[in-house]
Design an enzyme around this catalytic site. Structure first.
Site, PDB file in Angstrom:
ATOM      1  N   LYS A  92     -14.745  -4.033   6.185  1.00  0.00           N
ATOM      2  CA  LYS A  92     -14.297  -4.857   5.058  1.00  0.00           C
ATOM      3  C   LYS A  92     -15.263  -5.977   4.723  1.00  0.00           C
ATOM      4  O   LYS A  92     -16.139  -6.320   5.535  1.00  0.00           O
ATOM      5  CB  LYS A  92     -12.920  -5.458   5.369  1.00  0.00           C
ATOM      6  CG  LYS A  92     -12.926  -6.421   6.549  1.00  0.00           C
ATOM      7  CD  LYS A  92     -11.602  -7.176   6.699  1.00  0.00           C
ATOM      8  CE  LYS A  92     -11.642  -8.093   7.909  1.00  0.00           C
ATOM      9  NZ  LYS A  92     -10.550  -9.045   7.950  1.00  0.00           N
TER      10      LYS A  92
ATOM     11  N   ASP B 154      -2.617  -7.623  -5.547  1.00  0.00           N
ATOM     12  CA  ASP B 154      -3.013  -6.481  -4.745  1.00  0.00           C
ATOM     13  C   ASP B 154      -3.510  -5.355  -5.642  1.00  0.00           C
ATOM     14  O   ASP B 154      -3.011  -5.174  -6.744  1.00  0.00           O
ATOM     15  CB  ASP B 154      -1.771  -6.004  -3.974  1.00  0.00           C
ATOM     16  CG  ASP B 154      -2.131  -5.244  -2.729  1.00  0.00           C
ATOM     17  OD1 ASP B 154      -3.334  -5.120  -2.423  1.00  0.00           O
ATOM     18  OD2 ASP B 154      -1.210  -4.778  -2.039  1.00  0.00           O
TER      19      ASP B 154
ATOM     20  N   ARG C 267       5.992 -11.578   5.428  1.00  0.00           N
ATOM     21  CA  ARG C 267       5.388 -11.384   6.743  1.00  0.00           C
ATOM     22  C   ARG C 267       5.803 -12.498   7.675  1.00  0.00           C
ATOM     23  O   ARG C 267       5.891 -13.651   7.265  1.00  0.00           O
ATOM     24  CB  ARG C 267       3.858 -11.387   6.626  1.00  0.00           C
ATOM     25  CG  ARG C 267       3.333 -10.259   5.789  1.00  0.00           C
ATOM     26  CD  ARG C 267       1.822 -10.315   5.731  1.00  0.00           C
ATOM     27  NE  ARG C 267       1.328  -9.310   4.789  1.00  0.00           N
ATOM     28  CZ  ARG C 267       0.062  -9.241   4.391  1.00  0.00           C
ATOM     29  NH1 ARG C 267      -0.823 -10.099   4.860  1.00  0.00           N
ATOM     30  NH2 ARG C 267      -0.302  -8.302   3.543  1.00  0.00           N
TER      31      ARG C 267
ATOM     32  N   HIS D 263      -8.626  -1.101  -0.431  1.00  0.00           N
ATOM     33  CA  HIS D 263      -7.648  -2.158  -0.665  1.00  0.00           C
ATOM     34  C   HIS D 263      -8.421  -3.374  -1.132  1.00  0.00           C
ATOM     35  O   HIS D 263      -9.463  -3.674  -0.579  1.00  0.00           O
ATOM     36  CB  HIS D 263      -6.941  -2.594   0.631  1.00  0.00           C
ATOM     37  CG  HIS D 263      -6.311  -1.497   1.405  1.00  0.00           C
ATOM     38  ND1 HIS D 263      -4.951  -1.377   1.525  1.00  0.00           N
ATOM     39  CD2 HIS D 263      -6.829  -0.492   2.131  1.00  0.00           C
ATOM     40  CE1 HIS D 263      -4.666  -0.346   2.289  1.00  0.00           C
ATOM     41  NE2 HIS D 263      -5.785   0.218   2.684  1.00  0.00           N
TER      42      HIS D 263
ATOM     43  N   HIS E  42      -5.401  -1.162  -5.335  1.00  0.00           N
ATOM     44  CA  HIS E  42      -5.984  -0.082  -4.552  1.00  0.00           C
ATOM     45  C   HIS E  42      -6.821   0.773  -5.467  1.00  0.00           C
ATOM     46  O   HIS E  42      -6.410   1.107  -6.576  1.00  0.00           O
ATOM     47  CB  HIS E  42      -4.885   0.749  -3.891  1.00  0.00           C
ATOM     48  CG  HIS E  42      -4.130  -0.046  -2.876  1.00  0.00           C
ATOM     49  ND1 HIS E  42      -2.960  -0.703  -3.172  1.00  0.00           N
ATOM     50  CD2 HIS E  42      -4.415  -0.337  -1.573  1.00  0.00           C
ATOM     51  CE1 HIS E  42      -2.555  -1.356  -2.093  1.00  0.00           C
ATOM     52  NE2 HIS E  42      -3.405  -1.155  -1.122  1.00  0.00           N
TER      53      HIS E  42
ATOM     54  N   CYS F 151       0.792  -1.240   0.000  1.00  0.00           N
ATOM     55  CA  CYS F 151       0.000   0.000   0.000  1.00  0.00           C
ATOM     56  C   CYS F 151       0.822   1.287   0.000  1.00  0.00           C
ATOM     57  O   CYS F 151       0.538   2.180  -0.800  1.00  0.00           O
ATOM     58  CB  CYS F 151      -0.994   0.040   1.150  1.00  0.00           C
ATOM     59  SG  CYS F 151      -1.278  -1.469   2.027  1.00  0.00           S
TER      60      CYS F 151
END
Lengths: 593, 593
Positions: free
Chosen positions: B421, B339, B319, B467, B341, B290
């Site tokens: 979300k 991903d 991660r 997102h 945005h 992001c």
């Protein structure tokens, strides 16, 4: 007369001119450099008694005035006079020049009794020379020529003696040649190179940017730049799959142990970043993809039947570069290698190298490069493997370049410690060479990772590993492409190939119709909105180096045509839409993409 | 009777059987668990005096014998007798059971005076119960059923009390249900799931591997796996570009400051790895893409005309996950997010969410998934943004799922701190749910990075940021795909689609001819060599789940045909080569890829 002497003398003339224009200025040093000269100054404004009143900021606008003063001096035909003076005397003469005094002190310390100086007009400098005889006698037969064959070019900050703890001085650069034609030629090339600077083009064409908060030398790829990457990557993928390469993907980090086994930790550490700790284990950001490729090779027993085995990856690696050497896309800290490794038997080396070079040239030529400089680098002092192995591999490399009738130069001892290599520098449209392709034979990793293959009779052997990158780094290659084409990328590489420009709002619908037909033909297009004038949009499209601008107005709407402007050719007039589509499809298919 | 009680009682029966078969065995604990039960043992061989002679290794082959003993015990209809005993008396009874003694000591320390025990036959255990009345009275009406509705399934090592400093005990697992039909159904599903285990399939189909020296949770993608990735990634690229997404590429590291600005350093630090030092600055391996997308948004002034703006990236993020929870591809430490945005005005949220969900379902369905569980997560206790913003965004999400007539569940307070979300779990062919898609509204980053757009009147506003990841992670999604299809991927996703199998060496040339026609049609093929028997090659192709095996022998050579074996259908007989090509091209084009 050497050109360096002329350049050096001009730096003194520059200093004299500055002394006349800015009384109280302090002098640093002023050598000749490639293409010209510079002189470092501290511009302190002083009153008539020499008292400091402030600092004058010198701007590029001041250069013509200084240049004019230099010409005045030159026309006076002043003599350059060399004098050796005693230390004390020199110190007295330079009493108001702190930087010169520092240099004199050092000469004194090193035991010198005398100091060599040069005087031209009222300007005295510490200097060993040599210099021209006088300002109008630069060299025989071209006495007055010098007046028009130099130019002050730019101003930059420079720490005194290159140390950032010292004061920042103002450096004035000049260029100088023997004839004004040479100067003109140089300036034209410089201007051309500047227009082609990929850093400026990258911004203008909205391809990429850098951001201080993201990090130094880490490009952010904007949509158009990312499409360009994707076009190049997909082309490579398609081409390499056809050539029998197998694609693989490896992670961006690997345990420190892996890099110890590979030898990178011992021999390449200064280019690697500091370890990352995960669960008491240390991991490294990868500077190379090779160990991962070896691991995939080693994941099962390999038979001679599988060799040669080609693994290719677009692997993004991270290597330390000093911030001072970073330069746009061509020198970054993270880049994507078009990396591949060929695993083969010793007998297969020559045949594989021939295939590699042929395929490599084919691919690079596709991008529009025609000239290459080829270097063959041989065994250095420290090396892995046996002398016999090296001899064999070097012979293979030589055999191959000869067989392919390639012009090459030997770089004796220039090989990597693990094997000899061939480097190819591609030459761009201005003749500048760019290191891209490298092909390296490796005796080291197969040994370190205990790689094997089984022969017909079930016996184990070590394979040979060949590293190769064709474009080198996608980032760097895109930088080179932009400079080669001055941003006007060929149709197949253009992120946006066609703009469709409606004259007014009533042509918007037809513009979209045209657009969707182009899309169906696989083109990358943009339909512009009608809020700007046509001429402004055309101007914008030309700035963005869009290959085709299609204007549609009343006439085009009626005729089912488009008014075509081709990049570099201008207005080609109205063309029936179907005709234009045919042309585009032909272009698309013709080049094989 | 609760099934948990039955399972618990069976664990005692297991312990009793083991006591009978292995005198001297030491007991750990034995609870009921999901689907069954287990008991922990230390298998010490003892002589008749109880003296230790060694350790017996229990293998899966021993389980039927133990199971048989359990059935013997059950048939005796032994009573489960609860007794409360004094501490000292209990200690005396368990004097040869060190693990039980440890537990009794702890009860004593905590002030207990009595210990609850259960006895069945000769087996006494520390236990609070409850238990069935007797071994044949498991529950009314199905008295004897229990004999056939349990099964010992596996053996594993387990540290006493889960602490790795304690001795390793042997854990025997069993499953148990109320009816033998339920057991059968469970075992069938387990067997099915095991066959579909993507870790095993990944190895068998040569898609990926893990390597201890490379690192934990970091997959290496072998050629077939890398092709599968590329097919999925290219499909996404093509689909998303058509939907108006703009592709971008960002680096894998970014300065620590960036993550401080984004808030990840404060709120997500435990999932991030330790900093990397470069030139006195700290950089982090990215756990998210992001902030980079925001930086590209912020690289120029944005107008309302550009919104909604879609940025998409296949960004590989790293991660931290505890090594214990890592599982094949579905839980890794480095993975590639699909991903994106969406930057839009507040008024555009609903319309954008509808587009997003529709496009998302279309893409996921393309991969063969039909059922979904949808969760809508609302404002948690700690949140960024205003209550009004949240209300508005939650209402948008609800409006959208209702508008699209989607069944959904509310997860109250389950939103991320920065916004509400929608999560979508896809259900695989065995009905197992897998979290993949997430769509999150974000009020936080636009604020933290001071993002703006200029409206019609030149005023600045904050954009909304959405997102979204559709597949979630390419790695995880491939894991799910493999389990969903049991490895038999649909034609368009198969890394190798066709094998061409020549019967003998004189059919090799024709096999290659067939192969090159298939290649021209864009198929991924392999021509097998003639060194193995046809039946062995067919068997190999079936193991590798190749969609089409084309056998070519004398007859086929003469007829210009191929003998087709289709995966799941078997031998379809000889088909003219042209006919087969037509079919393949139809399949290729029909699905829209």
């Amino acid at each position: 007369m050497k050109i360096e002497t002329i350049r050096h003398s001009l730096s003194h003339v520059l200093a004299y001119a500055v002394q006349k224009l800015y009384p109280g200025v302090k002098f640093g040093i002023g050598p000749a450099i490639e293409n010209g000269f510079y002189y470092d100054f501290e511009f302190i404004e002083a009153d008539q008694r020499g008292l400091k009143r402030g600092i004058t900021r010198i701007a590029p606008e001041d250069l013509p005035k200084i240049e004019e003063k230099m010409r005045e001096i030159i026309k006076k035909n002043l003599e350059f006079r060399k004098k050796n003076l005693g230390i004390k005397e020199t110190e007295e003469l330079f009493r108001n020049q702190p930087y010169k005094l520092e240099l004199i002190k050092e000469l004194e310390k090193s035991g010198e009794k005398e100091v060599s100086t040069y005087q031209v007009g009222q300007f005295l400098d510490l200097c060993k020379g040599p210099h021209v005889k006088s300002t109008l006698q630069f060299h025989s037969g071209q006495a007055k020529e010098i007046i028009d064959s130099f130019k002050l070019t730019k101003i930059a900050g420079a720490y005194w003696r290159g140390n950032e703890k010292n004061p920042m001085l103002t450096r004035i650069y000049g260029v100088a040649f023997k004839t004004k034609e040479e100067l003109k030629d140089y300036l034209r090339k410089e201007e051309e190179a500047e227009k082609r600077d990929h850093r400026i083009l990258g911004q203008k064409l909205e391809l990429f940017s850098f951001d201080e908060e993201v990090g130094t030398g880490l490009p952010l790829w904007h949509p158009r730049g990312a499409i360009l990457r994707k076009i190049i990557e997909d082309y490579l993928y398609k081409e390499l799959i056809l050539q029998g390469y197998q694609w693989i993907v490896s992670p961006h980090i690997g345990k420190l142990d892996l890099w110890k086994t590979s030898g990178h930790w011992d021999l390449y550490r200064e280019n690697m970043y500091s370890p990352i700790k995960i669960d008491e284990e240390e991991y490294m950001l990868k500077p190379m993809n090779c160990p991962f490729h070896v691991k995939i090779y080693n994941s099962k027993i390999r038979s001679y039947k599988e060799l040669p085995l080609y693994f290719a990856e677009l692997g993004t690696v991270y290597r330390y570069e000093k911030s001072g050497v970073l330069h746009g896309l061509v020198r970054v800290r993270g880049f994507t290698q078009d990396d591949a490794h060929i695993f083969c038997t010793p007998d297969q080396i020559s045949q594989e190298l021939i295939k590699l070079l042929k395929a490599g040239f084919k691919i690079i030529k596709t991008f529009g490069f025609k000239d290459f400089d080829i270097y063959l680098s041989t065994r250095p002092e420290k090396y892995a493997g046996t002398e016999k192995d090296w001899q064999k591999a070097e012979n293979s490399l030589k055999y191959v370049v000869k067989k392919l009738k390639l012009k090459y130069q030997i770089d004796p001892g220039g090989g990597v410690f693990y094997g000899p290599k061939i480097d190819i520098k591609i030459k761009d449209s201005l003749g500048r060479p760019w290191q891209c392709t490298t092909i390296q034979v490796d005796f080291n990793l197969p040994e370190r990772f205990n790689m094997n293959y089984i022969d017909k009779k079930g016996r184990k052997h070590r394979p040979i590993m060949i590293h190769r990158a064709l474009l080198g780094s996608i980032e760097r290659f895109i930088g080179v492409l932009l400079e080669h084409y001055g941003g006007a990328l060929p149709l197949w590489l253009s992120p946006v190939q066609i703009w469709i420009i409606p004259v007014g709002s009533r042509h918007q619908k037809y513009a979209k119709e045209v657009g969707s037909k182009m899309l169906d033909a696989g083109c990358r297009i943009e339909v512009k909105d009608e809020n700007e004038t046509v001429s402004k949009k055309i101007w914008g499209g030309e700035l963005q180096k869009i290959p085709y601008l299609l204007v549609v107005g009343d006439k085009e709407l009626k005729d089912k045509s488009v008014r075509v402007r081709e990049r570099g050719k201008g207005d080609l007039g109205a063309v029936k839409l179907n005709k234009f589509l045919e042309k585009i499809i032909k272009l698309r298919d013709g080049k094989g993409f």
